[in-house]
Design an enzyme around this catalytic site. Sequence first.
Site, short mmCIF file in Angstrom:
data_model
loop_
_atom_site.label_atom_id
_atom_site.label_comp_id
_atom_site.label_asym_id
_atom_site.label_seq_id
_atom_site.Cartn_x
_atom_site.Cartn_y
_atom_site.Cartn_z
N ASP A 144 0.83 -1.20 0.00
CA ASP A 144 0.00 0.00 0.00
C ASP A 144 0.87 1.26 0.00
O ASP A 144 1.97 1.26 0.55
CB ASP A 144 -0.90 -0.03 1.24
CG ASP A 144 -2.09 0.90 1.11
OD1 ASP A 144 -2.30 1.47 0.02
OD2 ASP A 144 -2.83 1.06 2.11
N ASN A 146 -10.43 -2.54 -6.00
CA ASN A 146 -9.69 -1.75 -6.98
C ASN A 146 -10.43 -1.58 -8.32
O ASN A 146 -10.13 -0.69 -9.10
CB ASN A 146 -8.29 -2.34 -7.26
CG ASN A 146 -7.32 -2.19 -6.09
OD1 ASN A 146 -6.39 -2.98 -5.93
ND2 ASN A 146 -7.53 -1.17 -5.26
C1 FPP Z 1 -1.60 0.37 -3.41
O1 FPP Z 1 -1.22 1.67 -3.65
C2 FPP Z 1 -1.22 -0.56 -4.43
C3 FPP Z 1 -2.03 -1.12 -5.39
C4 FPP Z 1 -3.41 -0.72 -5.66
C5 FPP Z 1 -1.60 -2.19 -6.21
C6 FPP Z 1 -0.19 -2.64 -6.05
C7 FPP Z 1 0.33 -2.80 -7.38
C8 FPP Z 1 1.63 -2.74 -7.73
C9 FPP Z 1 2.76 -2.62 -6.79
C10 FPP Z 1 1.95 -2.83 -9.16
C11 FPP Z 1 1.47 -4.07 -9.85
C12 FPP Z 1 1.88 -5.30 -9.17
C13 FPP Z 1 2.52 -6.35 -9.70
C14 FPP Z 1 2.78 -7.55 -8.89
C15 FPP Z 1 3.01 -6.37 -11.08
P1 FPP Z 1 -2.38 2.75 -3.66
O2 FPP Z 1 -2.56 3.15 -5.07
O3 FPP Z 1 -3.58 2.23 -2.96
O4 FPP Z 1 -1.69 3.87 -2.82
P2 FPP Z 1 -2.42 5.00 -1.95
O5 FPP Z 1 -3.19 4.29 -0.88
O6 FPP Z 1 -1.27 5.79 -1.41
O7 FPP Z 1 -3.28 5.77 -2.90
#
Ligand code: FPP
Length: 254
Positions: free
Chosen positions: A28, A76
Amino acid sequence: MKMADFTPKNQSQVDLENLPKHVAIIMDGNGRWAAQRHLPRIAGHREGIKSVQEIVTFARKIGIKTLTLYAFSNENWHRPAKEITQLMVLLERYLNKELKTMMENGIRLRAIGQIDRLQKSVAKLVHKVEEETKNNHEMDLVLALSYGGRAEIVDAIKKVYQDLRDETLSIKDLDEKHFSNYLYTEDISDPDLMIRTSGEVRVSNFLLWQVAYTELYFTKTLWPDFREADFLKALHEYQGRERRFGLVSGGQNH
Ligand code: FPP
């Protein structure tokens, strides 16, 4: 693994003979990482992929047997279409690029979640990488994609109902152990340690059934900043905890 790969400080902190078998991570904070730099959210996800690469390689190197990453949740799907598309492109690129590394390092890819909800080409690629890596046995890399813990339990109940109706399952044989075979995780062991980055202190519908006795570790570090040293810190804290599984401490349960 060669001890020379560690700095002396970390060597003394983490016992490589006593690692958690299965580590699950809620990655996250990509968006906040980008916002802090006045960059678009995608820049955070891109940097997050670098953390994925580093942690997967490192986990394999030190001997973690199963690493589960929460890459895309059912929730998501409610993000703007543009961000979903960008995440899917990153996922495709990651799988295409990392297949070679997986083969070279004995890493088996397994996907959990409602994979068929993904765009056809992505679902096809996920299945292809699962198939090609299925005989690798050093580490399981489990990607949770279009995953929700409650949906997993409901999906399991539907399969149980089918088997009861088809009489391939008898109600008297249904216990906790048997039920867990109906989950997406089937034969994958429950996580010993779950890590969540970015300061949020929640499980957020991740592996709800499986975390019953899992040690939880929360860190304020944002996922794109979470690298080897942070992972070692989590492992170190895990090793300092006493896991009782509902029993009393000190092994005096008889
Ligand atoms: C959370 O950050 C992360 C995600 C929604 C997805 C995680 C995805 C990746 C690291 C990239 C794709 C993964 C792979 C394995 C290829 P957020 O966007 O919720 O952050 P925030 O809470 O700060 O907005």
